[in-house]
Design an enzyme around this catalytic site. Structure first.
Site, mmCIF file in Angstrom:
data_model
loop_
_atom_site.group_PDB
_atom_site.id
_atom_site.type_symbol
_atom_site.label_atom_id
_atom_site.label_comp_id
_atom_site.label_asym_id
_atom_site.label_seq_id
_atom_site.Cartn_x
_atom_site.Cartn_y
_atom_site.Cartn_z
ATOM 1 N N LYS A 71 29.978 38.751 38.908
ATOM 2 C CA LYS A 71 29.602 39.789 37.946
ATOM 3 C C LYS A 71 30.715 39.976 36.917
ATOM 4 O O LYS A 71 30.477 39.985 35.718
ATOM 5 C CB LYS A 71 29.341 41.087 38.715
ATOM 6 N N GLU A 95 39.323 35.178 44.162
ATOM 7 C CA GLU A 95 38.848 34.083 45.015
ATOM 8 C C GLU A 95 37.888 33.176 44.247
ATOM 9 O O GLU A 95 37.978 31.943 44.305
ATOM 10 C CB GLU A 95 38.109 34.646 46.237
ATOM 11 N N HIS A 121 23.145 36.471 75.899
ATOM 12 C CA HIS A 121 24.071 35.786 76.805
ATOM 13 C C HIS A 121 25.513 36.070 76.419
ATOM 14 O O HIS A 121 26.422 35.325 76.769
ATOM 15 C CB HIS A 121 23.783 34.286 76.807
ATOM 16 N N LYS A 175 43.629 44.344 47.418
ATOM 17 C CA LYS A 175 43.644 43.393 46.298
ATOM 18 C C LYS A 175 44.930 43.567 45.498
ATOM 19 O O LYS A 175 45.596 42.602 45.138
ATOM 20 C CB LYS A 175 42.473 43.677 45.347
ATOM 21 N N GLU A 219 29.919 48.784 53.233
ATOM 22 C CA GLU A 219 30.582 49.008 51.955
ATOM 23 C C GLU A 219 29.918 50.199 51.248
ATOM 24 O O GLU A 219 30.557 50.884 50.450
ATOM 25 C CB GLU A 219 30.517 47.748 51.079
ATOM 26 N N GLY A 260 27.087 44.781 43.174
ATOM 27 C CA GLY A 260 27.200 43.456 43.795
ATOM 28 C C GLY A 260 26.331 43.296 45.032
ATOM 29 O O GLY A 260 25.555 42.343 45.160
ATOM 30 N N ARG A 261 26.416 44.263 45.943
ATOM 31 C CA ARG A 261 25.679 44.108 47.210
ATOM 32 C C ARG A 261 24.196 44.433 47.060
ATOM 33 O O ARG A 261 23.441 44.353 48.027
ATOM 34 C CB ARG A 261 26.337 44.943 48.310
HETATM 35 C C1 G6Q Z 1 29.719 44.567 46.114
HETATM 36 C C2 G6Q Z 1 31.096 44.528 45.689
HETATM 37 C C3 G6Q Z 1 31.780 43.200 45.886
HETATM 38 C C4 G6Q Z 1 31.559 42.187 44.792
HETATM 39 C C5 G6Q Z 1 32.587 41.065 44.946
HETATM 40 C C6 G6Q Z 1 32.434 39.972 43.925
HETATM 41 O O1 G6Q Z 1 29.000 45.510 46.005
HETATM 42 O O2 G6Q Z 1 31.189 45.012 44.402
HETATM 43 O O3 G6Q Z 1 31.459 42.608 47.113
HETATM 44 O O4 G6Q Z 1 30.256 41.689 44.829
HETATM 45 O O5 G6Q Z 1 33.869 41.611 44.881
HETATM 46 O O6 G6Q Z 1 32.563 40.478 42.644
HETATM 47 P P1 G6Q Z 1 32.200 39.620 41.404
HETATM 48 O O7 G6Q Z 1 30.755 39.324 41.435
HETATM 49 O O8 G6Q Z 1 32.595 40.427 40.207
HETATM 50 O O9 G6Q Z 1 33.002 38.347 41.494
#
Ligand code: G6Q
Length: 542
Positions: free
Chosen positions: A209, A215, A387, A507, A356, A270-271
Site C-alpha cells: 500500500k 521488508e 493429535h 520498526k 491487529e 491492509g488487513r
Molecule cells: C495491516 C497493516 C500491515 C500492512 C503491512 C504492509 O492492516 O497495516 O500489516 O498491511 O505493514 O504494508 P504495505 O502494504 O504498506 O507494505
C-alpha cells in the site's frame, strides 16, 4: 480530565455481570437436557453459512442481555457509519470502507462527497484484463516467453490475505501457473520461493500500500536484481514487474511502468484489503469470474450484517458470544479449527485480522480499559490439531473457545475421507460440550485409579460454521463474517479496530539497530545492556 472507560458502567453490562453470577456455571449437558430443541433454536443462517451456537454456554436470557448490550453501545448506528464511509478510523482520520470494495456496480458509496464505487470497478476491470492476458499467455516476458510463475511480494495485510485466498481457492486455480509468496525479510523466503524458477518466465507483483515497507522493498530490490541479472536489460522490469500500491510516485521511482500499477485507496486497511487490487495474485490464480464470485460472497455477508436483525445476524451473534466468552467466562483465546485442508492458512490470516484489530488497551478517546479486549486467535486444520493441542482444550486448566468450520461436500471426494473428516469435526464439538463423566467411565469399566485422568469435564464452548462446500463465494462470506465480528466486538469494547500503532515501535528500533549491526567498528552502542551485548555477539559471529 482523564477519560474513563464507560463499558462496565453501562446498565446492560451490569445486568450481564449479575446474570453471570447467577447462572454462568451452568453446564451444557443440563442446558441441552432442559431443551430438546436447543440444537435447532440456537442457530442462524446467512450468505451461505450456517452457524450453530447451541454449544456456546448461553441461555435465552444471556442472549437477550447480550443483544441489549449491542443496543446500549449503539451498534446499529455504528455499522451505518462504517457503511456510509464516515471517518471511523479516528486516529488515522479516515474511513474504513472495505465494504465498498465489494459493492455492486452502480451502488453509491461516498467518501468526502465522492462516489468511490466507479473507481473500485475501474480497477477491478483493469485487473481482469491483465489477469486474462497473463492466463491466456498474451502477456509475455521480456524475451517473448510465456509467464509460468507469479511471485507476490508483500507482507502483513499485503501477504496474509493473498496467501490464504490462494491456498483456500487452489481447487479453482489455473494449475499452469506456479504461485509463490514472499513476505519475510529473511533472505531464505526469497531464495526458496525462486530457486526453481526461470526469471524469463516469472512475473513479480510488488504488493505494498505504502510502497515503503522495509521488508517488501528489500525483497522487491532483490527480485529486480535476480531478474535483471538473468535478463540483462533494464527494460525487462516493465514485463516482469507490476505493482499494487496507493503510492504512484514510489512505484514509478522503482522503475515499474505506471500503466502496470493497480491502485487502491487510503480507506482500505491492509488487513481488510484482500478484495482490492491486493488480491491481484488471487485473480491471476483463479480468474476473473471466480474472483468476482468471491467478492459476491463478501457482499452478501456485508448486506446480511447491515440488514439482518441482530438476533439472526451472524457477525453480531459471533461478536457477542466472543465478548461473553472473553469477558465473562474468562476464555482468553479462540482456536479456529477448519476441517478443510484448503483453509490451512485461514487461522494465520485471522490472527492478523483479529489481533491487529482488537489487540488494543485504550478506548477510542484514549481511556485505559478496565476489561479484557481481543483474545488470542490461533489454530490448525482438523484433524491434525486433534493429535496435537486438543488435549489442552479438552482437559487443560484454561478455557479456550473454538470455532469449528466444516463443509458438507468435499472438493476432492476420495472414498470415505470426507465422512471421516466430518465425523471428527462433529465428534469434537460434542466431546468438548458434553465431556465424559466419572459415572459414564465407570460404566465403561474404567478402574477408579484411572478415573481422574480420563474424566472430561466438558462445557468447553464451540461455534460450528457449516457451508455446503468451499467455493469462492463462501470464502468471501467467511472472511466478511470475521471482519464484521471483529467490528462488532470493537464497538462493544469501544476501541478502534482499524489502526495498528503497536507495530511501530519495533520498526523504529530496528532502524536504529541496523547501523550498529552493519558497522565494522565498535560504535558507542546507545542501547540497553542486553541489546548491546546481543549486537556485539552477532557482530563477532557474522
Ligand atoms: C495491516 C497493516 C500491515 C500492512 C503491512 C504492509 O492492516 O497495516 O500489516 O498491511 O505493514 O504494508 P504495505 O502494504 O504498506 O507494505
Amino acid at each position: 480530565m482523564t477519560p474513563q472507560p464507560r463499558l462496565r458502567t453501562l446498565p446492560a453490562w451490569k445486568a450481564l455481570e449479575a446474570h453471570h453470577a447467577r447462572c454462568g456455571g451452568e453446564h451444557l449437558r443440563d442446558l441441552f437436557a432442559a431443551d430438546p430443541e436447543r440444537g435447532e433454536r440456537f442457530a442462524a443462517e446467512g450468505a451461505g453459512l450456517y452457524l450453530d451456537y447451541s454449544k456456546q454456554r448461553v441461555t435465552d436470557e444471556t442472549l437477550r442481555l447480550l443483544l441489549d448490550l449491542a443496543r446500549a453501545v449503539e451498534l446499529r448506528p455504528r455499522i451505518e457509519a462504517m457503511f456510509r464511509g464516515e471517518a471511523i478510523n479516528l486516529t488515522e482520520r479516515r474511513a474504513a470502507l472495505h465494504v465498498a470494495l465489494r459493492a455492486a456496480r452502480g451502488q453509491v458509496i461516498t467518501v468526502d462527497g465522492q462516489d468511490v464505487v466507479p473507481a473500485v470497478h475501474a480497477v477491478l476491470d483493469r485487473m481482469a484484463a491483465f489477469s486474462a492476458q497473463v492466463r491466456d499467455g498474451d502477456w509475455r516476458g521480456h524475451d517473448g516467453r510465456r509467464i509460468q510463475n507469479v511471485v507476490n511480494i508483500g507482507i502483513g495485510g499485503s501477504d496474509l490475505g493473498p496467501v490464504m485466498a490462494y491456498e483456500a481457492l487452489r481447487h479453482y486455480s489455473d494449475r499452469r501457473l506456479t504461485m509463490r509468496f514472499v513476505a519475510n525479510v529473511d533472505g531464505t523466503d526469497f531464495a526458496e520461493a525462486t530457486r526453481d524458477l526461470d526469471p524469463a518466465e516469472t512475473l513479480f507483483i510488488v504488493a505494498s500500500k505504502t510502497f515503503s515497507t522495509q521488508e517488501t522493498m528489500a525483497n522487491a530490490q532483490t527480485a529486480r536484481e535476480w531478474c535483471l541479472g538473468a535478463l540483462g536489460d533494464e527494460r525487462a522490469v516493465a514485463r516482469h514487474f507490476v505493482a499494487v500500491s496507493t503510492n504512484a510516485e514510489a512505484v514509478a521511482a522503482f522503475g515499474i511502468d505506471p500503466a502496470n500499477r493497480f491502485g487502491f485507496w487510503d480507506w482500505v486497511g491492509g488487513r481488510y484489503s484482500m478484495g482490492s487490487a491486493i488480491g491481484l495474485s488471487t485473480m491471476l490464480a483463479i480468474g476473473e469470474d471466480c474472483f468476482r464470485a468471491m467478492l459476491g460472497g463478501f457482499h452478501a455477508m456485508d448486506e446480511h450484517f447491515r440488514g439482518a436483525p441482530f438476533e439472526r445476524n451472524l457477525p453480531v451473534l459471533m461478536g457477542l458470544l466472543g465478548v461473553w466468552n472473553c469477558n465473562f467466562l474468562g476464555a482468553r483465546s479462540v482456536a479456529v479449527l477448519p476441517y478443510e485442508q484448503y483453509l490451512k492458512r485461514f487461522p494465520a490470516y485471522l490472527q492478523q485480522l483479529t489481533m491487529e484489530s482488537n489487540g488494543k488497551r485504550v478506548t477510542r478517546d484514549g481511556a485505559v480499559v478496565d476489561y479484557q479486549t481481543g483474545p488470542v486467535y490461533w489454530g490448525e486444520p482438523g484433524t491434525n490439531g486433534q493429535h496435537s493441542f486438543y488435549q489442552l482444550i479438552h482437559q487443560g486448566t484454561q478455557l479456550v473457545s473454538c470455532d469449528v468450520i466444516a463443509f458438507a461436500q468435499a472438493l476432492n471426494p476420495l472414498g470415505r475421507h470426507h465422512d471421516l473428516l466430518l465425523a471428527n469435526a462433529l465428534a469434537q464439538t460434542a466431546a468438548l460440550a458434553f465431556g465424559k463423566t466419572a459415572d459414564e467411565l465407570r460404566a465403561d469399566g474404567t478402574p477408579d485409579w484411572l478415573l481422574p485422568h480420563r474424566v472430561f469435564e466438558g462445557n468447553r464452548p464451540t461455534s460450528t460454521l457449516l457451508a455446503q462446500r468451499l467455493t469462492p463465494a463462501v470464502l468471501g462470506a467467511l472472511v466478511a463474517l470475521y471482519e464484521h465480528q471483529v467490528f462488532t466486538q470493537s464497538v462493544i469494547w469501544d476501541i478502534n479496530p482499524f489502526d495498528q500503532w503497536g507495530v511501530e515501535l519495533g520498526k523504529a528500533l530496528a532502524g536504529h539497530i541496523l547501523p550498529a549491526l552493519e558497522s565494522g567498528a565498535e560504535p558507542a552502542l546507545g542501547h540497553d545492556s542486553s541489546t548491546n551485548a546481543l549486537i556485539r555477539r552477532c557482530r563477532e559471529r557474522r
